[in-house]
Enzyme design. Structure first.
Site, PDB file in Angstrom:
ATOM      1  N   SER A 164       0.780  -1.186   0.016  1.00 18.79           N
ATOM      2  CA  SER A 164       0.052   0.081   0.068  1.00 18.79           C
ATOM      3  C   SER A 164       0.875   1.312  -0.034  1.00 18.79           C
ATOM      4  O   SER A 164       2.100   1.061   0.066  1.00 18.79           O
ATOM      5  CB  SER A 164      -0.948  -0.050   1.284  1.00 18.79           C
ATOM      6  OG  SER A 164      -0.087   0.241   2.299  1.00 18.79           O
ATOM      7  N   LYS A 165       0.438   2.436  -0.045  1.00 17.35           N
ATOM      8  CA  LYS A 165       0.904   3.554  -0.077  1.00 17.35           C
ATOM      9  C   LYS A 165       1.852   3.849   1.096  1.00 17.35           C
ATOM     10  O   LYS A 165       2.884   4.344   1.003  1.00 17.35           O
ATOM     11  CB  LYS A 165      -0.112   4.676  -0.173  1.00 17.35           C
ATOM     12  CG  LYS A 165       0.441   5.965  -0.964  1.00 17.35           C
ATOM     13  CD  LYS A 165      -0.941   6.736  -1.086  1.00 17.35           C
ATOM     14  CE  LYS A 165      -0.200   8.054  -1.891  1.00 17.35           C
ATOM     15  NZ  LYS A 165      -1.810   8.907  -2.134  1.00 17.35           N
TER      16      LYS A 165
END
Ligand code: GLU
Length: 475
Positions: free
Chosen positions: A246-247
């Site tokens: 994920s980010k």
């Protein structure tokens, strides 16, 4: 053999991190290898999740990586339009076909009623299946209710080009929604029709869809269609190897990497090798090599690890392969502001010295600032240095004085500097890690720099002597 036609079918719901674009890289490679077409289709039927501008962003990202598409929303093609929201007329006859054959029905329930069924199933510790509540006499479908697929539960065996032979029992087959009450089709329905209409030969997509494949197979049968080859790419995992990337794991948007000065070839090489290799130890592949060697059956079935340091290493490798004038053009906008007072000749010499160590272009200011600006002496660099911190300032000063005396005599050509530094090493009987570190810190205010003699030759005599004096005064 059918023509190879692959597609990337993102939903325009936000930015595209490097993991998310991996299926595009795979699909593009398969298309180019098969001398077929790579199609971009925007799956924008979930209007609630749509993020304005993300379609343009997606297209820009693909182009920035060099993943050119042959057909797509902004360039058209024989199966236009390439936005699902503009293809509603295309889905109509297929809906009709299912209605005519009794394989679709209007959903009579409210969302609350369906939720109550779900909760009841949970209470009974049973999986929720909509088909257990299939209405006896559904109302005629008027387009404003959801339309459901009437499934025919059975077991399936199928082959996935990455995951291999798979099978499931009938328990996963259910009556899923084809058309939503807002008039848009679901992904589950629309992608099947579009892949058929657009003559897609390979579906290459992420792992989140694999559980639904048996339902899709059921629908393909009801529509009397042959499914394309299916390839499911396992998740890209974060650096801990546990969660989906994920980010938060530092996985940035593709365009952010481009902005930071990552080269498209390096990014494509890195993304393609997330979970793929050619069976050898080779890690660096040119685009042509990737096209020649990529194969879905060598994509690993377990999650691939995202390691940004590996990306930086790979990018550094590609940077080192560039010739200096090419690199110089590419880094034009990355110099520290202070560099604007210097001519191209000087900047090129500086660049030549840091090319070896540069991992991405936005590192340039950090690596080169001392070539353009006199920084105040930083005593911490000495007090934190493994060997220098053990020495007292008198000894440090004495060494610097000796260095200064020798350098004052130099013409600052590289040969002369190298020669004098080596002689100084002998005369002082110091280790290079002591003597050269001290001179480096004094003249660059950095713990690491390109070769000392090379760096001094570029900085020039006046500057070097001035910096030595400053350090002497501060000790
Ligand atoms: N629209 C789906 C997504 O963005 C695409 C899945 C597919 O490639 O079929 O996840």
């Amino acid at each position: 053999m059918t023509d190879v036609r692959t597609r990337f079918a993102p939903s325009p719901t936000g930015y595209l991190h490097v993991g998310g674009i991996r299926t595009a890289v795979f699909a593009w490679l398969v298309a180019r290898q098969g001398r077929g077409q790579f199609v971009l289709r925007l799956e924008d039927t979930d209007k609630k999740r749509e993020v304005v501008g993300s379609d343009a962003h997606l297209m820009k990202s693909l182009r920035a990586l060099g993943l050119d598409y042959d057909e797509g929303p902004d360039i058209g093609g024989p199966y236009a339009p390439y936005r699902q929201s503009e293809r509603l007329a295309t889905y109509k006859p297929w809906v009709q076909k299912l209605l005519d054959s009794g394989r679709a029905y209007a959903d009579p329930y409210t969302a609350e009623e369906v939720q109550a069924f779900r909760e009841q199933a949970q209470k009974n510790k049973q999986p929720f299946l909509y088909r257990n509540h299939r209405p006896q006499n559904p109302p005629a479908w008027n387009g404003s209710q959801a339309l459901r697929f009437k499934s025919e539960p059975k077991a399936y065996k199928w082959h996935d080009a990455i995951m291999g032979d798979l099978s499931v029992g009938p328990e996963t087959i259910d009556d899923f929604i084809l058309m939503k009450s807002d008039g848009y089709p679901t992904y589950n329905f629309a992608h099947i029709i579009d892949d058929e209409e657009m003559k897609i030969s390979h579906i290459i997509r992420g792992q989140e869809f694999i559980a639904s494949v048996p339902n899709y197979l059921n629908l393909y049968e009801a529509l009397e269609l042959t499914p394309p080859v299916m390839a499911t790419a396992p998740h890209v995992l974060g650096p801990d190897g546990k969660k989906k990337l994920s980010k938060r794991d530092g996985a940035k948007d593709v365009l952010d990497y481009i902005r930071d000065g990552y080269l498209p070839e390096a990014l494509v090489n890195f993304i393609a090798s997330l979970g793929w290799n050619d069976g050898s130890e080779q890690e660096i592949f040119t685009i042509d090599e990737l096209i020649a060697k990529f194969s879905l059956d060598r994509v690993q079935r377990s999650g691939a690890h995202f390691d940004e340091r590996r990306l930086a290493w790979m990018n550094g490798y590609y940077i080192r392969q560039l010739d200096l004038s090419d690199l110089f053009e590419k880094v034009r906008n990355y110099w520290p502001t202070e560099a604007q007072d210097y001519d191209d000749e000087y900047k090129k010499r500086v660049l030549g010295l840091v090319q070896e160590r540069l991992k991405y272009f936005s590192e340039l200011p950090e690596l080169t600032l001392f070539f353009f600006k006199d920084l105040p002496p930083d005593p911490k660099l000495i007090s934190e240095h493994k060997q220098l911190k053990k020495m007292n300032s008198e000894d440090l000063k004495a060494l610097l004085e000796q260095a200064k005396a020798v350098l004052e005599e130099s013409d600052f050509s590289l040969e002369d500097l190298t020669d004098r530094l080596n002689k100084l090493l002998e005369a002082t009987s110091q280790k290079p890690a002591v003597l050269f570190s001290l001179i480096r810190i004094a003249t660059t205010q950095a713990a690491a720099s390109p070769g000392l003699a090379e760096t001094m030759a570029v900085l020039g005599k006046t500057r070097i002597l001035k910096r030595l004096d400053q350090m002497l005064n501060s000790l």
